[in-house]
Design an enzyme around this catalytic site. Structure first.
Site, PDB file in Angstrom:
ATOM      1  N   ARG A  81      68.132   4.553 -42.600  1.00 36.89           N
ATOM      2  CA  ARG A  81      68.589   6.227 -43.344  1.00 36.89           C
ATOM      3  C   ARG A  81      70.193   6.556 -42.214  1.00 36.89           C
ATOM      4  NH1 ARG A  81      68.556   8.138 -38.754  1.00 36.89           N
ATOM      5  NH2 ARG A  81      69.314   9.714 -39.276  1.00 36.89           N
ATOM      6  N   GLY A  82      70.508   7.970 -42.147  1.00 34.12           N
ATOM      7  CA  GLY A  82      71.576   7.931 -41.630  1.00 34.12           C
ATOM      8  C   GLY A  82      73.150   7.158 -42.975  1.00 34.12           C
ATOM      9  N   ALA A  83      73.922   8.323 -42.118  1.00 27.49           N
ATOM     10  CA  ALA A  83      75.050   7.945 -43.956  1.00 27.49           C
ATOM     11  C   ALA A  83      76.002   6.083 -43.243  1.00 27.49           C
ATOM     12  CB  ALA A  83      75.631   8.631 -43.740  1.00 27.49           C
ATOM     13  N   ARG A 124      70.042   7.806 -52.675  1.00 24.15           N
ATOM     14  CA  ARG A 124      70.441   9.339 -52.050  1.00 24.15           C
ATOM     15  C   ARG A 124      71.683   9.080 -52.605  1.00 24.15           C
ATOM     16  NH1 ARG A 124      68.650   9.731 -46.300  1.00 24.15           N
ATOM     17  NH2 ARG A 124      68.160  12.311 -46.702  1.00 24.15           N
ATOM     18  N   GLN A 234      63.818  13.791 -37.844  1.00 25.59           N
ATOM     19  CA  GLN A 234      64.408  13.132 -36.893  1.00 25.59           C
ATOM     20  C   GLN A 234      65.301  13.193 -35.792  1.00 25.59           C
ATOM     21  OE1 GLN A 234      64.797  14.448 -39.797  1.00 25.59           O
ATOM     22  NE2 GLN A 234      66.012  12.969 -41.472  1.00 25.59           N
ATOM     23  N   ASP A 275      77.879  13.888 -43.339  1.00 23.69           N
ATOM     24  CA  ASP A 275      76.933  13.040 -45.061  1.00 23.69           C
ATOM     25  C   ASP A 275      78.562  12.891 -45.426  1.00 23.69           C
ATOM     26  OD1 ASP A 275      74.291  13.609 -43.151  1.00 23.69           O
ATOM     27  OD2 ASP A 275      74.334  11.721 -44.664  1.00 23.69           O
ATOM     28  N   ASN A 285      76.163  17.954 -43.677  1.00 22.19           N
ATOM     29  CA  ASN A 285      75.310  17.165 -42.766  1.00 22.19           C
ATOM     30  C   ASN A 285      73.517  17.341 -43.214  1.00 22.19           C
ATOM     31  OD1 ASN A 285      74.833  14.974 -40.499  1.00 22.19           O
ATOM     32  ND2 ASN A 285      74.278  16.796 -39.283  1.00 22.19           N
TER      33      ASN A 285
HETATM   34  O1  MRU Z   1      68.156  12.384 -44.272  1.00 26.37           O
HETATM   35  P1  MRU Z   1      69.183  11.253 -43.158  1.00 26.37           P
HETATM   36  O2  MRU Z   1      68.441  11.589 -41.929  1.00 26.37           O
HETATM   37  O3  MRU Z   1      69.697  10.162 -43.719  1.00 26.37           O
HETATM   38  O4  MRU Z   1      70.740  12.636 -42.860  1.00 26.37           O
HETATM   39  C1  MRU Z   1      70.982  11.900 -42.042  1.00 26.37           C
HETATM   40  C2  MRU Z   1      72.388  12.705 -41.334  1.00 26.37           C
HETATM   41  O5  MRU Z   1      72.431  13.656 -41.582  1.00 26.37           O
HETATM   42  C3  MRU Z   1      72.875  12.347 -40.033  1.00 26.37           C
HETATM   43  O6  MRU Z   1      73.659  13.937 -38.929  1.00 26.37           O
HETATM   44  C4  MRU Z   1      74.501  11.923 -41.012  1.00 26.37           C
HETATM   45  O7  MRU Z   1      74.008  10.842 -41.957  1.00 26.37           O
HETATM   46  C5  MRU Z   1      75.316  10.805 -39.562  1.00 26.37           C
HETATM   47  S1  MRU Z   1      74.588   9.246 -39.050  1.00 26.37           S
HETATM   48  C6  MRU Z   1      75.828   8.767 -37.958  1.00 26.37           C
END
Ligand code: MRU
Length: 380
Positions: A81-83, A124, A234, A275, A285
């Protein structure tokens, strides 16, 4: 790892250091954060290998993904996960899936490629990086549409190169984002972060956590407050884990404690990831980010959004046009609890992201520059 076995090993091989066993043990257990490989490609086994983030912090387990279904499921379930990390996973993933396409013509190849691409993109909706990485991979394939002959191995080679480029660009961008943000921070500052925009969310280093790692290398010794980040934790499971492992001074707080640490004067800046950034500077985000921004505004604390330029989506005029993922009620009512903690069949609203209005953002920090309101620099 069994601690008893480690102690025995240390007693046998380091008898002179018996008194220092706890420190030695600590060294062995606390390997550097760079040892954690969020996403990588294994060409021999034809798989994308990810660190399963749903098992952190209890276990550092790597899993191999070889089919489109496995890749989709890993992204959907937040194993990765994470963009930026989901973009890289999708790029490697579609390369692996392309190797499995048994086509004899370009048209056959492209048809199946498109099917897999759309399927992976559906995992997603909010993070622009997933769709953007897949679009980049598609462009590579499309360049072959008018080639005189169908050269499968050349297409695959170029797809491989593109996926590696997406990963390498992300790593370089993260480092630059860290440098740019560090220029706004001073040693010893208290920083608050929400969700996880660290090493685990990208190829390496992170976005919001990059200045913290750079600062640590340079003796800034920030004091970091990590919001636990309901409902998927997270912040508690990932941010607290990776910062602690890197030796950063990190304090975990529940989301509803952000106000009190700001009120006490313990926070001098907020750093968060993103995101999707709309053309007017509105930012999507992790759910809860907009609340943190409102608090920071109230207490007069700078609120910095850190992300690569690839996260800017000029086709979205403002935050209203960003699609917000909604996830299952069980994540709110059941997950992390020994038994269900809400009444059966209670209505639940579980958006995974929210939009922070550009009016609350002090600066957006990319690998290229620091962009201040009114955020016209997003277009350059
Ligand atoms: O649902 P997630 O854990 O994928 O959400 C992640 C976030 O919101 C992060 O802040 C975002 O993706 C930036 S990661 C460098």
């Amino acid at each position: 790892m069994n601690l008893g076995i480690i102690y025995l090993f240390l007693f046998i091989f380091f008898p002179d250091n018996c008194l220092h066993l706890p420190a030695l043990l600590n060294d062995i257990m606390n390997r550097s954060i760079a040892d954690l490989k969020t996403v990588r490609l294994n060409e021999e086994t034809n798989a994308v290998v990810i660190l399963d983030q749903t098992r952190l912090p209890g276990s550092e387990t790597y899993i191999s993904l070889s089919s489109a279904e496995e890749i989709w499921e890993a992204i959907y379930r937040l194993k990765v996960r994470g963009a930026p990390a989901i973009g890289i996973t999708a790029a490697y993933g579609i390369y692996i899936c392309s190797k499995q396409i048994a086509a004899t013509t370009y048209e056959e190849f492209y048809q199946e490629f498109s099917r897999v691409k759309n399927y992976l993109a559906s995992a997603r909706p909010t993070a622009v990086n997933l769709e953007a990485a897949l679009n980049r991979m598609e462009k590579v394939v499309c360049r072959f549409s008018s080639a005189p002959q169908f050269d499968r191995s050349d297409i695959l080679h170029k797809l491989y190169k593109e996926a590696e480029a997406i990963r390498a660009e992300d790593a370089a961008a993260c480092r630059r984002i860290g440098e740019n943000c560090l220029s706004l921070l001073r040693p010893g500052m208290g920083l608050l972060t929400h969700c996880n925009a660290g090493h685990l969310a990208v190829s390496e280093y992170g976005t919001a956590l990059a200045p913290i790692y750079l600062g640590e290398e340079r003796g800034y010794h920030f004091k970091v407050f990590a919001d636990e980040t309901r409902p998927l934790l997270q912040g508690a499971r990932l941010t607290a884990y990776e910062l602690q492992k890197a030796g950063v001074d990190v304090t975990l707080i529940c989301d509803n404690m952000a106000s009190v640490v700001m009120q006490k004067g313990w926070v001098q800046a907020v750093v968060v990831g993103c995101d999707r950034i709309a053309a007017n500077g509105d930012v999507a985000n992790k759910i809860g980010t907009s609340g943190v921004a409102i608090l920071a505004y109230h207490y007069g604390i700078p609120f910095y959004v850190l992300g690569p330029t690839s996260t800017i989506d000029l086709s979205c005029p403002n935050g209203d046009s960003i699609v917000i993922e909604e996830r299952s009620p069980e994540e709110v009512t059941d997950m992390w609890y020994v038994s269900k903690m809400a009444p059966e069949k209670v209505k639940v609203y579980n958006p995974a992201f929210d939009v922070t209005s550009h009016e609350l953002i002090t600066a957006i920090i990319t690998e290229k520059k620091i962009i201040y309101p009114p955020f016209e620099g997003l277009y350059e």
